[in-house]
Scaffold this active site. Structure first.
Site, PDB file in Angstrom:
ATOM      1  N   LYS A   1      31.835  40.714  27.667  1.00 28.86           N
ATOM      2  CA  LYS A   1      32.380  41.359  28.856  1.00 28.86           C
ATOM      3  C   LYS A   1      31.940  42.825  28.915  1.00 28.86           C
ATOM      4  O   LYS A   1      31.538  43.337  29.965  1.00 28.86           O
ATOM      5  CB  LYS A   1      33.908  41.278  28.776  1.00 28.86           C
ATOM      6  CG  LYS A   1      34.584  41.124  30.124  1.00 28.86           C
ATOM      7  CD  LYS A   1      36.089  41.177  29.957  1.00 28.86           C
ATOM      8  CE  LYS A   1      36.719  39.809  29.994  1.00 28.86           C
ATOM      9  NZ  LYS A   1      38.194  39.903  29.881  1.00 28.86           N
TER      10      LYS A   1
ATOM     11  N   THR B   1      52.087  43.474  32.551  1.00 32.02           N
ATOM     12  CA  THR B   1      53.393  42.940  32.944  1.00 32.02           C
ATOM     13  C   THR B   1      54.081  42.386  31.700  1.00 32.02           C
ATOM     14  O   THR B   1      53.557  41.458  31.079  1.00 32.02           O
ATOM     15  CB  THR B   1      53.210  41.820  33.981  1.00 32.02           C
ATOM     16  OG1 THR B   1      52.481  42.359  35.080  1.00 32.02           O
ATOM     17  CG2 THR B   1      54.552  41.286  34.462  1.00 32.02           C
TER      18      THR B   1
ATOM     19  N   CYS C   1      49.660  35.231  37.980  1.00 31.51           N
ATOM     20  CA  CYS C   1      50.783  36.181  37.983  1.00 31.51           C
ATOM     21  C   CYS C   1      52.106  35.561  38.418  1.00 31.51           C
ATOM     22  O   CYS C   1      53.018  35.420  37.608  1.00 31.51           O
ATOM     23  CB  CYS C   1      50.440  37.365  38.879  1.00 31.51           C
ATOM     24  SG  CYS C   1      48.944  38.203  38.365  1.00 31.51           S
TER      25      CYS C   1
ATOM     26  N   LYS D   1      53.686  32.523  36.229  1.00 33.52           N
ATOM     27  CA  LYS D   1      54.074  32.855  34.842  1.00 33.52           C
ATOM     28  C   LYS D   1      55.075  34.009  34.821  1.00 33.52           C
ATOM     29  O   LYS D   1      55.913  34.079  33.923  1.00 33.52           O
ATOM     30  CB  LYS D   1      52.853  33.137  33.968  1.00 33.52           C
ATOM     31  CG  LYS D   1      52.021  34.360  34.318  1.00 33.52           C
ATOM     32  CD  LYS D   1      52.236  35.546  33.416  1.00 33.52           C
ATOM     33  CE  LYS D   1      51.288  36.673  33.807  1.00 33.52           C
ATOM     34  NZ  LYS D   1      51.710  37.988  33.393  1.00 33.52           N
TER      35      LYS D   1
ATOM     36  N   ARG E   1      43.308  30.108  37.740  1.00 38.86           N
ATOM     37  CA  ARG E   1      44.506  29.955  36.894  1.00 38.86           C
ATOM     38  C   ARG E   1      45.647  29.377  37.736  1.00 38.86           C
ATOM     39  O   ARG E   1      45.942  29.866  38.816  1.00 38.86           O
ATOM     40  CB  ARG E   1      44.924  31.304  36.295  1.00 38.86           C
ATOM     41  CG  ARG E   1      44.005  31.747  35.170  1.00 38.86           C
ATOM     42  CD  ARG E   1      44.389  33.112  34.655  1.00 38.86           C
ATOM     43  NE  ARG E   1      44.138  34.148  35.655  1.00 38.86           N
ATOM     44  CZ  ARG E   1      44.523  35.417  35.534  1.00 38.86           C
ATOM     45  NH1 ARG E   1      45.194  35.805  34.468  1.00 38.86           N
ATOM     46  NH2 ARG E   1      44.248  36.302  36.464  1.00 38.86           N
TER      47      ARG E   1
HETATM   48  C1  UGA Z   1      50.413  38.959  42.951  1.00 40.52           C
HETATM   49  C2  UGA Z   1      51.193  40.050  43.711  1.00 40.52           C
HETATM   50  O1  UGA Z   1      51.037  39.858  45.127  1.00 40.52           O
HETATM   51  C3  UGA Z   1      50.666  41.431  43.336  1.00 40.52           C
HETATM   52  O2  UGA Z   1      51.437  42.443  43.979  1.00 40.52           O
HETATM   53  C4  UGA Z   1      50.777  41.593  41.809  1.00 40.52           C
HETATM   54  O3  UGA Z   1      50.270  42.855  41.387  1.00 40.52           O
HETATM   55  C5  UGA Z   1      49.980  40.487  41.141  1.00 40.52           C
HETATM   56  O4  UGA Z   1      50.501  39.196  41.544  1.00 40.52           O
HETATM   57  C6  UGA Z   1      50.114  40.670  39.652  1.00 40.52           C
HETATM   58  O5  UGA Z   1      51.233  40.520  39.146  1.00 40.52           O
HETATM   59  O6  UGA Z   1      49.146  41.064  38.993  1.00 40.52           O
HETATM   60  P1  UGA Z   1      48.021  37.794  43.263  1.00 40.52           P
HETATM   61  O7  UGA Z   1      48.411  36.884  42.138  1.00 40.52           O
HETATM   62  O8  UGA Z   1      46.676  38.421  43.264  1.00 40.52           O
HETATM   63  O9  UGA Z   1      49.062  39.011  43.382  1.00 40.52           O
HETATM   64  O10 UGA Z   1      48.129  36.893  44.569  1.00 40.52           O
HETATM   65  P2  UGA Z   1      49.019  36.891  45.901  1.00 40.52           P
HETATM   66  O11 UGA Z   1      48.255  37.463  47.006  1.00 40.52           O
HETATM   67  O12 UGA Z   1      50.376  37.431  45.627  1.00 40.52           O
HETATM   68  O13 UGA Z   1      49.141  35.309  46.137  1.00 40.52           O
HETATM   69  C7  UGA Z   1      49.812  34.489  45.188  1.00 40.52           C
HETATM   70  C8  UGA Z   1      49.848  33.066  45.625  1.00 40.52           C
HETATM   71  O14 UGA Z   1      50.782  32.916  46.697  1.00 40.52           O
HETATM   72  C9  UGA Z   1      48.539  32.485  46.134  1.00 40.52           C
HETATM   73  O15 UGA Z   1      48.369  31.198  45.558  1.00 40.52           O
HETATM   74  C10 UGA Z   1      48.727  32.410  47.636  1.00 40.52           C
HETATM   75  O16 UGA Z   1      47.972  31.376  48.204  1.00 40.52           O
HETATM   76  C11 UGA Z   1      50.213  32.128  47.732  1.00 40.52           C
HETATM   77  N1  UGA Z   1      50.835  32.551  49.017  1.00 40.52           N
HETATM   78  C12 UGA Z   1      50.853  33.860  49.383  1.00 40.52           C
HETATM   79  C13 UGA Z   1      51.444  31.595  49.817  1.00 40.52           C
HETATM   80  O17 UGA Z   1      51.454  30.396  49.493  1.00 40.52           O
HETATM   81  N2  UGA Z   1      52.054  31.988  50.987  1.00 40.52           N
HETATM   82  C14 UGA Z   1      52.078  33.281  51.379  1.00 40.52           C
HETATM   83  O18 UGA Z   1      52.657  33.576  52.443  1.00 40.52           O
HETATM   84  C15 UGA Z   1      51.457  34.249  50.561  1.00 40.52           C
END
Ligand code: UGA
Length: 433
Positions: free
Chosen positions: A31, A118, A260, A263, A330
Site C-alpha cells: 500500500k 471509530t 461502517c 459494524k 464490505r
Molecule cells: C457512513 C456515514 O454516512 C459517514 O458519515 C461515516 O463517516 C462513515 O459511515 C464511517 O463511519 O466511516 P459510508 O459507509 O461511506 O458512510 O456510507 P453511507 O453513504 O452512509 O451509506 C451507507 C449505506 O446506507 C449504503 O449501503 C447506502 O446504500 C445505504 N443507504 C443510504 C440507504 O439504503 N438509504 C439511504 O437513504 C442512504
C-alpha cells in the site's frame, strides 16, 4: 497519519492539500509503495489527482517505519480500522492496539496523539493511561479524540468541507493543537464542537446509529407498504417535506451495508451491554433486523418472479459495491443477495462499474460480466442492487432485446418505473405496488 486506508489516506492527502507536511504510515508495504507512486489503492473520486499533486510538492510522503513517523509528527492521527470481530458483535481493536503499542514507546518529544478511528467508548481513556505510563516524553504527549464523519465516494469533499469538527480534549493544549491542525477548515466557517473524550467517541457511533435507524425506519415502512399496496417512494417524498424529518437517508431499498454502519451499530450494542445500558440500545437490534430482512425479501421476490424456482435460471445482478461511487464490497447488500441466489442454484452474473476485482476476489464462485448488456444477455431476471448512474441511464428497450425475459426488480427505487414498463418490462420494486 497512522494507517492509510480510506480514512488515513484521504486525511493524509487533504492535510497536505491544506499546506501541512504529512507522513503517512502503513504496515502494508504494498500500500505504501502504491501511494508513494501516486496510486490510490481504492476507488475514491477526486483523490488520486490530489495525491499526485501533493506528492509533487514534497509535502506528502508514505513510510512503513514507526521510528520515522514518531520522529516526524507534531500531531499523530490514529486512522486504523476497527472491523467487527469474527466471534462477536464487538469491534476488533487489534489494529488500534498494535498501532498504539508500536508508536507510544517511540514518542520521545512533545506531540499530540489524535484518535480518529471509530472505537468503543472508553478506548480513548485507556490509550491516555497507556501514554502516561509508557511514552518516554510522558506528560508532553497529549491524547485527544477527533472523530471522522467522511462518506466513501465523497471523502475529499467531506474532509476539506466537513459539516462539523468534533474535538474531544482534556486540556487547552489539546484544543489548541487541533484548532491549529484544522485552521484553514475552521476559517472557512465549519463549526467546532469541543467535548470531553467520552462524548467525542460517542458522537461518532451515535451519528452512525441515527443514520442506520433512519434508513431502517423507511425500510420498515416499505414492509408496511408491501402489505397495504402503498408506495414507499411517495411516502418518503411526502415525509421529506417536513423539515424536522428531512429527505436525506430516507431512501427505501435494499438497505445499508459497507464497512461502517452495520459494524458500528453492532459494536455500539456490544459496548452498551458491557456498560449495563443494553436496554437503551435494544432498538438497534431491530434496526439491524429490518435491514437484513430487506435482503431476504429481495431473494423472495426473485423466486416469485421466476415462478418459485431459481435453479438454472440466469439472473443479472447490477451492482456489487455497497453503494455507488465506491469499489468497497464490505457487507455489500448486492453481493449478499447475489450469493444467496447463487447458493439456491441460480446462474448469477454480476456487473459493477468499479467493484469487479474486489467482488471476484471475495466471491470467486459467482459469474461476472464486463457490462450491463453482457450481464443481461439471456437473463430471466435483472436485479438492480446498487444505484450507479450508469444503471439509471441504461436503455430498457435495448436491454429488452438481449434478455430472455423482461423482468426487473429495482432494489434501490432509483429507476424510472414508467420508462421500464413502457418498454415492456415487468417492473417490481421494494415497498412499491
Ligand atoms: C457512513 C456515514 O454516512 C459517514 O458519515 C461515516 O463517516 C462513515 O459511515 C464511517 O463511519 O466511516 P459510508 O459507509 O461511506 O458512510 O456510507 P453511507 O453513504 O452512509 O451509506 C451507507 C449505506 O446506507 C449504503 O449501503 C447506502 O446504500 C445505504 N443507504 C443510504 C440507504 O439504503 N438509504 C439511504 O437513504 C442512504
Amino acid at each position: 497519519m497512522l494507517g492509510t486506508g480510506y480514512l488515513g489516506a484521504t486525511h493524509a492527502v487533504c492535510m497536505a492539500e491544506l499546506g501541512f507536511d504529512v507522513l503517512g504510515l502503513d504496515v502494508d508495504a504494498g500500500k505504501v509503495a502504491r501511494l508513494s507512486d501516486g496510486e490510490v489503492p481504492f476507488f475514491e473520486p477526486g483523490l488520486e489527482p490530489l495525491l499526485r499533486k501533493n506528492l509533487a510538492t514534497g509535502r506528502l510522503a508514505f513510510t512503513t517505519s514507526y521510528d520515522e513517523v514518531a520522529d516526524f509528527g507534531d500531531i499523530h492521527f490514529l486512522c486504523v480500522g476497527t472491523p467487527q470481530r469474527t466471534d462477536s458483535l464487538a469491534a476488533d481493536l487489534s489494529y488500534v492496539d498494535a498501532c498504539i503499542e508500536a508508536i507510544v514507546p517511540r514518542l520521545t518529544r512533545s506531540c499530540v496523539l489524535a484518535g480518529k478511528s471509530t472505537v468503543p467508548i472508553g478506548t480513548a481513556e485507556r490509550i491516555a493511561a497507556h501514554v502516561a505510563q509508557v511514552a518516554p516524553a510522558g506528560n508532553d504527549v497529549e491524547l485527544v479524540w477527533n472523530p471522522e464523519f467522511l462518506r466513501e465516494g465523497y471523502a475529499v469533499e467531506d474532509t476539506l468541507r466537513p459539516d462539523r469538527l468534533v474535538f474531544g480534549v482534556t486540556s487547552d493544549r489539546g484544543e489548541e493543537a487541533l484548532r491549529a491542525a484544522y485552521r484553514p477548515v475552521i476559517d472557512s466557517g465549519v463549526p467546532v464542537v469541543i467535548t470531553d473524550l467520552a462524548t467525542a467517541q460517542l458522537v461518532k457511533v451515535a451519528a452512525n446509529a441515527f443514520l442506520a435507524t433512519k434508513i431502517s425506519f423507511i425500510n420498515a415502512m416499505a414492509e408496511v407498504c408491501e402489505a397495504t399496496h402503498a408506495d414507499v417512494k411517495k411516502l418518503s417524498e411526502a415525509l421529506s417535506h417536513d423539515a424536522r424529518i428531512g429527505g436525506r437517508f430516507l431512501h427505501a431499498g435494499l438497505g445499508f451495508g459497507g464497512g461502517c454502519l452495520p459494524k458500528d451499530i453492532r459494536a455500539f450494542m456490544a459496548r452498551a451491554d458491557e456498560l449495563g445500558v443494553d436496554q437503551a440500545l435494544s432498538f438497534l437490534t431491530e434496526v439491524d433486523a429490518i435491514n437484513l430482512r430487506r435482503r431476504a425479501r429481495m431473494v423472495d421476490l426473485a423466486h416469485e418472479l421466476l415462478g418459485d424456482s431459481v435453479v438454472g435460471r440466469r439472473i443479472a445482478i447490477l451492482g456489487a459495491a455497497f453503494k455507488p461511487n465506491s469499489d468497497d464490497i464490505r457487507d455489500s447488500p448486492a453481493l449478499d443477495v447475489a450469493s444467496r441466489l447463487n447458493n439456491a442454484g441460480a446462474d448469477v452474473v454480476v456487473y459493477d462499474p468499479a467493484a469487479m476485482d474486489n467482488a471476484r476476489q471475495r466471491y470467486p464462485n459467482l459469474g461476472y460480466a464486463g457490462s450491463t448488456t453482457e450481464a443481461a444477455t439471456g437473463a430471466h431476471l435483472v436485479l438492480h442492487l446498487t444505484e450507479w448512474a450508469e444503471f439509471r441511464e441504461a436503455d430498457p428497450a435495448v436491454l429488452g432485446e438481449v434478455v430472455a425475459a423482461c423482468n426487473i426488480v429495482d432494489g434501490r427505487n432509483a429507476l424510472d418505473a414508467e420508462r421500464w414498463r413502457a418498454a415492456g418490462w415487468t417492473y417490481r420494486a421494494l415497498g412499491r405496488p
